[in-house]
Design a protein around this motif. Structure first.
Motif, PDB file in Angstrom:
ATOM      1  N   ASP A 125     -13.941  34.487  96.035  1.00  0.00           N
ATOM      2  CA  ASP A 125     -12.706  33.796  96.396  1.00  0.00           C
ATOM      3  C   ASP A 125     -11.770  34.693  97.205  1.00  0.00           C
ATOM      4  O   ASP A 125     -10.784  34.211  97.757  1.00  0.00           O
ATOM      5  CB  ASP A 125     -11.978  33.318  95.139  1.00  0.00           C
ATOM      6  CG  ASP A 125     -12.798  32.272  94.367  1.00  0.00           C
ATOM      7  OD1 ASP A 125     -13.510  31.499  95.045  1.00  0.00           O
ATOM      8  OD2 ASP A 125     -12.740  32.269  93.125  1.00  0.00           O
ATOM      9  N   ARG A 126     -12.066  35.984  97.240  1.00  0.00           N
ATOM     10  CA  ARG A 126     -11.232  36.930  98.001  1.00  0.00           C
ATOM     11  C   ARG A 126     -11.985  37.367  99.247  1.00  0.00           C
ATOM     12  O   ARG A 126     -13.190  37.603  99.212  1.00  0.00           O
ATOM     13  CB  ARG A 126     -10.916  38.150  97.135  1.00  0.00           C
ATOM     14  CG  ARG A 126     -10.055  39.202  97.828  1.00  0.00           C
ATOM     15  CD  ARG A 126      -9.724  40.330  96.852  1.00  0.00           C
ATOM     16  NE  ARG A 126     -10.914  41.023  96.415  1.00  0.00           N
ATOM     17  CZ  ARG A 126     -11.458  42.061  97.074  1.00  0.00           C
ATOM     18  NH1 ARG A 126     -10.911  42.497  98.191  1.00  0.00           N
ATOM     19  NH2 ARG A 126     -12.527  42.665  96.592  1.00  0.00           N
ATOM     20  N   TYR A 127     -11.279  37.459 100.378  1.00  0.00           N
ATOM     21  CA  TYR A 127     -11.937  37.875 101.622  1.00  0.00           C
ATOM     22  C   TYR A 127     -12.374  39.329 101.486  1.00  0.00           C
ATOM     23  O   TYR A 127     -11.563  40.214 101.227  1.00  0.00           O
ATOM     24  CB  TYR A 127     -10.999  37.714 102.812  1.00  0.00           C
ATOM     25  CG  TYR A 127     -11.710  37.896 104.135  1.00  0.00           C
ATOM     26  CD1 TYR A 127     -12.339  36.820 104.755  1.00  0.00           C
ATOM     27  CD2 TYR A 127     -11.759  39.139 104.754  1.00  0.00           C
ATOM     28  CE1 TYR A 127     -13.002  36.970 105.952  1.00  0.00           C
ATOM     29  CE2 TYR A 127     -12.424  39.303 105.955  1.00  0.00           C
ATOM     30  CZ  TYR A 127     -13.044  38.218 106.548  1.00  0.00           C
ATOM     31  OH  TYR A 127     -13.697  38.383 107.742  1.00  0.00           O
ATOM     32  N   PHE A 128     -13.677  39.551 101.652  1.00  0.00           N
ATOM     33  CA  PHE A 128     -14.230  40.883 101.428  1.00  0.00           C
ATOM     34  C   PHE A 128     -13.926  41.801 102.610  1.00  0.00           C
ATOM     35  O   PHE A 128     -14.206  41.469 103.771  1.00  0.00           O
ATOM     36  CB  PHE A 128     -15.747  40.786 101.237  1.00  0.00           C
ATOM     37  CG  PHE A 128     -16.422  42.122 101.121  1.00  0.00           C
ATOM     38  CD1 PHE A 128     -16.281  42.907  99.981  1.00  0.00           C
ATOM     39  CD2 PHE A 128     -17.195  42.620 102.166  1.00  0.00           C
ATOM     40  CE1 PHE A 128     -16.893  44.137  99.874  1.00  0.00           C
ATOM     41  CE2 PHE A 128     -17.815  43.851 102.072  1.00  0.00           C
ATOM     42  CZ  PHE A 128     -17.664  44.612 100.916  1.00  0.00           C
TER      43      PHE A 128
ATOM     44  N   ASN B 261     -16.075  39.180  94.293  1.00  0.00           N
ATOM     45  CA  ASN B 261     -15.125  38.092  94.095  1.00  0.00           C
ATOM     46  C   ASN B 261     -15.175  37.199  95.328  1.00  0.00           C
ATOM     47  O   ASN B 261     -14.478  37.452  96.312  1.00  0.00           O
ATOM     48  CB  ASN B 261     -13.712  38.639  93.894  1.00  0.00           C
ATOM     49  CG  ASN B 261     -12.716  37.519  93.610  1.00  0.00           C
ATOM     50  OD1 ASN B 261     -13.077  36.343  93.533  1.00  0.00           O
ATOM     51  ND2 ASN B 261     -11.440  37.887  93.461  1.00  0.00           N
TER      52      ASN B 261
ATOM     53  N   GLN C 239     -15.064  32.203 103.572  1.00  0.00           N
ATOM     54  CA  GLN C 239     -14.333  32.660 104.743  1.00  0.00           C
ATOM     55  C   GLN C 239     -15.128  33.720 105.507  1.00  0.00           C
ATOM     56  O   GLN C 239     -15.147  33.729 106.739  1.00  0.00           O
ATOM     57  CB  GLN C 239     -12.970  33.232 104.338  1.00  0.00           C
ATOM     58  CG  GLN C 239     -12.118  33.691 105.513  1.00  0.00           C
ATOM     59  CD  GLN C 239     -11.847  32.586 106.501  1.00  0.00           C
ATOM     60  OE1 GLN C 239     -11.698  31.432 106.112  1.00  0.00           O
ATOM     61  NE2 GLN C 239     -11.796  32.924 107.781  1.00  0.00           N
TER      62      GLN C 239
END
Length: 292
Positions: A10-13, A8, A79
């Protein structure tokens, strides 16, 4: 260990907890313990150095492989990319400070310490009592003449050839980067192999230079302040070139495996930043250590 859930971007891994940092610490402690015992004449054998080195290589391979798989698997978003860029920038800044300390030591020895020992700026002329007859001349092995007289390496000999090699490698690496952004993978790989070859040629010539210095010129690490600063600066730079060449080789092999995309390849860019930094440091070394 990587959490290989559905990517994903869009989510910070955030990767799952890993044992690699702890294992890497064990490897480094083993290496440092073995080396320190050797330097202090408390040699307990080479086993800690070899074992720690082997463990270090294994850990780095597995750890970096996991990071590469995460990147290619689409887990990293914008990010994460910014995080890596800031991390690499600060790492290179720390390297600038590292070499700045050694350049500063060279400046102090050559432009401050030697003139003082020669009597410059001294009101009570303590140098006449401590080191009578000492002359302010560079290069020097100091008033104590540590390790005897020595000869220096001409700037426009092997050092100049190595300068051309590193500058050329910076050009070939830039060509590779532009080819990658243009989607020309074959050209990218060829330019990268050229860069790796130039890095190896540099290291070969520096090894030849060191053997010549020790065997023929009596220029050694123990040759007073000149020998100390010469080998500390060029030696640490050579270590950085070695690491950089390994990094370039890994990136080249990853390119051959289909890794990196024209619009997403910070692994490539990070290594390129490091290599250009190594180039700049060498230019400073060539001018200050060999030429002037």
């Amino acid at each position: 260990m990587a959490d290989h859930a559905t990517p994903n971007p869009d989510r910070y891994f955030v990767p799952a907890p890993s044992a690699w940092p702890f294992a890497l610490t064990v490897a480094l402690v083993a290496i440092l313990g073995g080396v320190s015992s050797y330097l202090e004449d408390k040699h307990i054998g080479p086993l800690p150095i070899y074992a720690g080195g082997a463990l270090l290589v294994y850990i780095l391979f597995r750890w970096f492989r996991g990071v590469a798989l995460e990147s290619e698997g689409g887990f990293y978003g914008a990010q994460v990319d910014r995080t890596y860029r800031w991390s690499m920038a600060w790492f290179i800044f720390s390297e600038v400070m590292f070499f700045g300390a050694f350049f500063g030591a060279l400046y102090y020895a050559r432009h401050l310490s030697l003139p003082w020992l020669g009597g410059e700026g001294s009101k009570i002329e303590t140098n006449l009592q401590l080191w009578p007859g000492f002359e302010n001349a560079w290069p020097t092995n100091g008033p104590a003449k540590l390790n005897g007289d020595f000869d220096t390496i001409p700037a426009f000999d092997v050092p100049f050839v190595n300068t051309l090699l590193l500058l050329t490698s910076g050009v070939t690496l830039t060509f590779a980067h532009h080819a990658l952004k243009a989607g020309k993978r074959t050209q990218t790989i060829l330019w990268m192999w050229a860069t790796v070859a130039l890095g190896c040629a540099f290291l070969f010539l520096q090894a030849e230079e060191y053997m010549h210095a020790y065997g023929d010129l009596n220029l050694k690490l123990a040759s007073g302040i000149y020998g100390s600063t010469f080998f500390m600066l060029t030696g640490f730079h050579g270590m950085h070139v070695t690491l950089g060449t390994i990094m370039l080789l890994v990136i080249t092999l990853r390119l051959m495996s289909g890794h990196f995309k024209p619009d997403s390849h910070f692994g490539f860019e990070g290594v390129a930043w490091y290599w250009h930094f190594v180039d700049v440091v060498w230019i400073g070394l060539f001018i200050v250590v060999y030429w002037l």
